[in-house]
Design an enzyme around this catalytic site. Structure first.
Site, short mmCIF file in Angstrom:
data_model
loop_
_atom_site.label_atom_id
_atom_site.label_comp_id
_atom_site.label_asym_id
_atom_site.label_seq_id
_atom_site.Cartn_x
_atom_site.Cartn_y
_atom_site.Cartn_z
N CYS A 83 12.90 -5.37 -62.06
CA CYS A 83 11.62 -4.85 -62.97
C CYS A 83 11.79 -4.87 -64.38
O CYS A 83 11.07 -5.38 -65.30
CB CYS A 83 10.99 -3.72 -62.38
SG CYS A 83 10.37 -3.69 -60.61
N CYS A 140 13.78 0.14 -60.63
CA CYS A 140 14.21 -1.24 -60.31
C CYS A 140 14.59 -1.99 -61.43
O CYS A 140 13.90 -2.41 -62.28
CB CYS A 140 12.76 -1.77 -59.90
SG CYS A 140 12.94 -3.73 -59.41
#
Length: 233
Positions: free
Chosen positions: A127, A124
């Site tokens: 993230c 991600c």
């Protein structure tokens, strides 16, 4: 990765071509090449060596021109890979969670502390962009417990907790159980700060810690595989 190189020859009369070939074999490591070049200059220019590579050489033997039975060079280079971004923690108040039981134990042992759980994916991008700022926030709030949950390692638990978009944050505290849950990107990091200001206030919880309330995660069967979305950075 370690490279072990040995050079054997029958005399101290080294030709330039031999040493050049030896140097080219060390191209996999800058340190080893530098070592070889220094050794080349030293062998060619020094005539009063008393010991080389741990083997004693008599000055008289060198002056008399007698051949050396064996000459060995060993060079070892070790390269270590730094930890990946999701393997780094800000400090003792940031903990990696690897199972449902670890998650429940951490919530139970936190007592009245505010607990912030981050659900993330190593793939991600959002993230990864948010993580350094989360680490700084953990350092600024040593009284808050931060739990990191890798989605790919804990899919049944994450699905049971309704984690659909990453990065996802859930706030817990003592007998109050779950206080708030939302997804958040770096651009909306102020949302996390506002939640901390709202929930990280002095209070006394009445009753035992609820963890995730009445939800027993162990009873949930793994749902169908579906990759969560990644919020925009």
């Amino acid at each position: 990765m370690a490279d072990l190189m040995k050079l054997s020859c029958n005399s101290l009369s080294f030709s330039s071509s031999i040493l050049t070939a030896f140097s080219s074999s060390l191209n996999s490591s800058r340190r080893a090449v530098s070592f070889c070049q220094r050794l080349h200059r030293r062998i060619v220019s020094v005539s009063d060596i008393s010991s080389v590579g741990g083997e004693f050489l008599s000055p008289n033997l060198l002056k008399s021109g007698k051949q050396l039975a064996s000459f060995k060079i060993q060079a070892t280079v070790t390269e270590t890979e730094p930890p990946k971004w999701w393997e780094r923690n800000a400090g003792p108040n940031m903990i990696d969670i690897h199972s449902t039981q670890e998650f429940l134990n951490a919530l139970s042992q936190a007592g009245d502390k505010l607990v912030i759980v981050e659900f993330y994916g190593t793939w991600c991008a959002s993230c990864r962009a948010l993580f350094p700022k989360l680490c700084r926030t953990a350092e600024e709030h040593p009284d808050i417990l931060f739990l990191k949950v890798n989605f790919d390692e804990n899919k049944p638990m994450c699905k049971s907790l309704n984690v659909k978009v990453l990065p996802n944050f859930q706030f817990y505290r003592g007998a109050d159980g779950q206080l708030e849950a939302f997804s958040c990107s770096l651009a909306k990091f102020q949302k996390i700060k506002d939640a901390i200001a709202l929930h990280n206030t002095a209070r006394c919880s009445i009753g035992p810690p609820r963890g995730v309330g009445d939800l027993n995660l162990e009873t949930f069967s793994p749902p169908k595989e579906k990759q969560p979305e990644s919020s925009a950075t």
